[in-house]
Design a protein around this motif. Structure first.
Motif, PDB file in Angstrom:
ATOM      1  N   LYS A  12      14.291 -11.795  -6.521  1.00 15.91           N
ATOM      2  CA  LYS A  12      14.905 -10.505  -5.760  1.00 15.91           C
ATOM      3  C   LYS A  12      15.607 -11.317  -4.767  1.00 15.91           C
ATOM      4  O   LYS A  12      16.543 -11.836  -3.625  1.00 15.91           O
ATOM      5  N   SER A  51       0.666  -0.925   0.440  1.00 17.53           N
ATOM      6  CA  SER A  51       2.149  -1.304  -0.742  1.00 17.53           C
ATOM      7  C   SER A  51       1.245  -1.773  -1.569  1.00 17.53           C
ATOM      8  O   SER A  51       1.025  -1.146  -3.034  1.00 17.53           O
ATOM      9  N   THR A  88      -0.185   0.464  -5.147  1.00 18.36           N
ATOM     10  CA  THR A  88       0.935  -0.463  -6.514  1.00 18.36           C
ATOM     11  C   THR A  88      -1.193   0.213  -6.982  1.00 18.36           C
ATOM     12  O   THR A  88      -0.802   0.223  -8.613  1.00 18.36           O
ATOM     13  N   ASP A 118       4.090   6.284 -12.610  1.00 18.09           N
ATOM     14  CA  ASP A 118       5.817   6.907 -12.017  1.00 18.09           C
ATOM     15  C   ASP A 118       5.495   7.169 -10.633  1.00 18.09           C
ATOM     16  O   ASP A 118       6.631   6.232  -9.587  1.00 18.09           O
ATOM     17  N   ALA A 175       4.516   4.317  -8.235  1.00 15.34           N
ATOM     18  CA  ALA A 175       5.096   3.204  -8.466  1.00 15.34           C
ATOM     19  C   ALA A 175       6.976   3.684  -7.053  1.00 15.34           C
ATOM     20  O   ALA A 175       7.609   3.126  -6.356  1.00 15.34           O
ATOM     21  N   LYS A 176       6.776   5.334  -7.481  1.00 18.53           N
ATOM     22  CA  LYS A 176       8.183   5.879  -6.648  1.00 18.53           C
ATOM     23  C   LYS A 176       8.228   6.389  -4.835  1.00 18.53           C
ATOM     24  O   LYS A 176       9.358   5.447  -4.328  1.00 18.53           O
ATOM     25  N   VAL A 221       6.026   3.518  -3.766  1.00 13.85           N
ATOM     26  CA  VAL A 221       6.287   2.531  -2.993  1.00 13.85           C
ATOM     27  C   VAL A 221       7.371   2.936  -2.185  1.00 13.85           C
ATOM     28  O   VAL A 221       8.131   2.192  -1.192  1.00 13.85           O
ATOM     29  N   SER A 222       8.410   2.167  -3.257  1.00 15.39           N
ATOM     30  CA  SER A 222       9.623   1.840  -2.853  1.00 15.39           C
ATOM     31  C   SER A 222      10.452   3.588  -2.213  1.00 15.39           C
ATOM     32  O   SER A 222      11.239   3.011  -1.253  1.00 15.39           O
ATOM     33  N   ASP A 223       9.735   4.080  -2.242  1.00 14.01           N
ATOM     34  CA  ASP A 223      10.567   5.557  -1.498  1.00 14.01           C
ATOM     35  C   ASP A 223       9.996   5.813   0.507  1.00 14.01           C
ATOM     36  O   ASP A 223      10.573   5.383   1.257  1.00 14.01           O
ATOM     37  N   ALA A 278       9.222   2.390   1.302  1.00  9.12           N
ATOM     38  CA  ALA A 278       9.976   0.731   2.203  1.00  9.12           C
ATOM     39  C   ALA A 278      11.404   1.725   2.638  1.00  9.12           C
ATOM     40  O   ALA A 278      11.596   0.858   3.471  1.00  9.12           O
ATOM     41  N   GLU A 279      11.964   2.450   1.790  1.00  9.20           N
ATOM     42  CA  GLU A 279      13.446   3.015   2.057  1.00  9.20           C
ATOM     43  C   GLU A 279      13.320   3.923   3.480  1.00  9.20           C
ATOM     44  O   GLU A 279      14.192   3.363   4.582  1.00  9.20           O
ATOM     45  N   LYS A 280      12.145   4.526   3.775  1.00  2.16           N
ATOM     46  CA  LYS A 280      12.436   5.369   4.832  1.00  2.16           C
ATOM     47  C   LYS A 280      11.634   4.410   6.543  1.00  2.16           C
ATOM     48  O   LYS A 280      12.170   4.340   7.070  1.00  2.16           O
TER      49      LYS A 280
END
Length: 342
Positions: free
Chosen positions: A180, A287, A291, A307, A310-311, A313-315, A317-319
């Motif tokens: 990152k 997470s 995962t 899918d 996995a999505k 996890v990112s949703d 984190a964004e929240k």
């Protein structure tokens, strides 16, 4: 120990700046010692690996070694345990060394909480640090802990220092997730990868901290869940991590009103006073859980579910990032997260 160092130390742990012991990274220690002794040590070393396995402790040990032997040809081929009573050790431990600067997320003077990022103001401290002439002609060492926390402006400012390092300057750049980092930062560093601790080294590290494992179910659970990380083990043992995992499992296994009650009980704990550490632990566990679900679905050939997990996890984190940025009610955020995770 400086206030900034103290703010990042878990209950039961020692600040890396004053930790005289390191477990499980003998090969990395030998590499650093021999590389320095050869006179060909890279000016910027990227020490990478999972959180809590000893990256910062290794960095401070190496910094102590370099400052103790400013001429590489005089240095031994091994890193010895620093003597806590030595002047260099006392200066490093108190944050008073004129030759070592530790950059980490600063504490907000108004709230007393650790800020969410290493800012450009912190990096400017490094510029000022290097601009000062060392009266001893010794090395100037900056430990960036971790570089993952640099915001964009700070990362670009560090890059400029890495591109044109002053004479006898050394950067020890720590990262939990080097992928990152800016590629240009990675390209200007020599990578040194550390692996999670094995069971024996993790047990030894915990015993050194006064937390010997009992050899029973507790030891099996801690070794299994901590994944070779001392910090994860401390969260399990000293912060109620095992209870959080049990409560989350109850949420996942329950239905109807029972599930709602379990969700509210867990959310109350995670949103309570001084809950930052355990909230972070919960997010890491969640997470890993999602995962694992995604991996299991993929292996079973269910790519749609894989899918979606996995999505998720990112949703999540964004929240969480949005809730923190706008200071939204944490309990409601946690309840929303748990709803989506079920």
């Amino acid at each position: 120990m400086s206030d900034q160092q103290d703010a990042h130390v878990l209950e039961g742990a020692l600040a890396p700046a004053r930790n005289p012991k390191l477990f499980g990274h003998h090969a990395a220690e030998e590499f650093l010692a021999r590389s320095y002794r050869s006179g060909k040590s890279h000016h910027a070393i990227l020490i990478e690996g999972p959180q809590g396995i000893g990256k910062a402790t290794l960095a401070f040990r190496f910094a102590h070694h370099v400052l103790s032997y400013p001429e590489p040809t005089d240095a031994p081929a091994t890193l010895d345990d620093p003597d806590p009573a030595s002047p260099i050790s006392r200066q490093i431990a108190s944050g008073a060394s004129h030759n070592l600067l530790h950059l980490a997320r600063p504490t907000d003077e108004k709230t007393g909480k650790v800020k969410s990022a290493i800012t450009i103001d912190e990096v400017r401290r490094a510029g000022h640090f290097f601009s000062q002439t060392s009266g001893t002609g010794n090395w100037r060492i900056v430990i960036i802990d971790p570089a993952d926390d640099l915001n964009r402006n700070a990362a670009n400012a560090i890059l400029k220092l890495l591109e044109e390092p002053p004479r006898r300057a050394m950067f020890l750049v720590l990262s939990h997730a080097p992928g990152k980092l800016l590629p240009t930062i990675r390209s200007r560093c020599q990578a040194l990868k550390l692996s999670p601790l094995g069971d024996k080294d993790l047990s030894s590290a915990l015993s050194f901290l006064g937390l010997p494992l009992d050899g029973g179910k507790t030891e099996e659970m801690v070794l299994g869940l901590s994944k070779g990380s001392v910090s994860q083990a401390l969260k399990l043992l000293n912060y109620g991590g095992t209870e959080i995992i049990a409560a989350f499992d109850e949420v996942i296994a329950s239905e109807g009103p029972k599930a709602r009650k379990a969700m509210h009980r867990l959310a109350d704990v995670l949103s309570g006073k001084d809950s930052e550490v355990i909230f972070g632990f919960f997010l890491d566990h969640l997470s890993d859980h999602l995962t694992g679900r995604a991996r299991h679905a993929a292996l079973a050939g269910d790519l749609h579910t894989a899918d979606r997990q996995a999505k998720l996890v990112s949703d999540i984190a964004e929240k969480v990032a949005t809730a923190q940025a706008y200071n939204l009610d944490r309990k409601q955020t946690i309840l929303s997260i748990l709803d989506s995770a079920r």
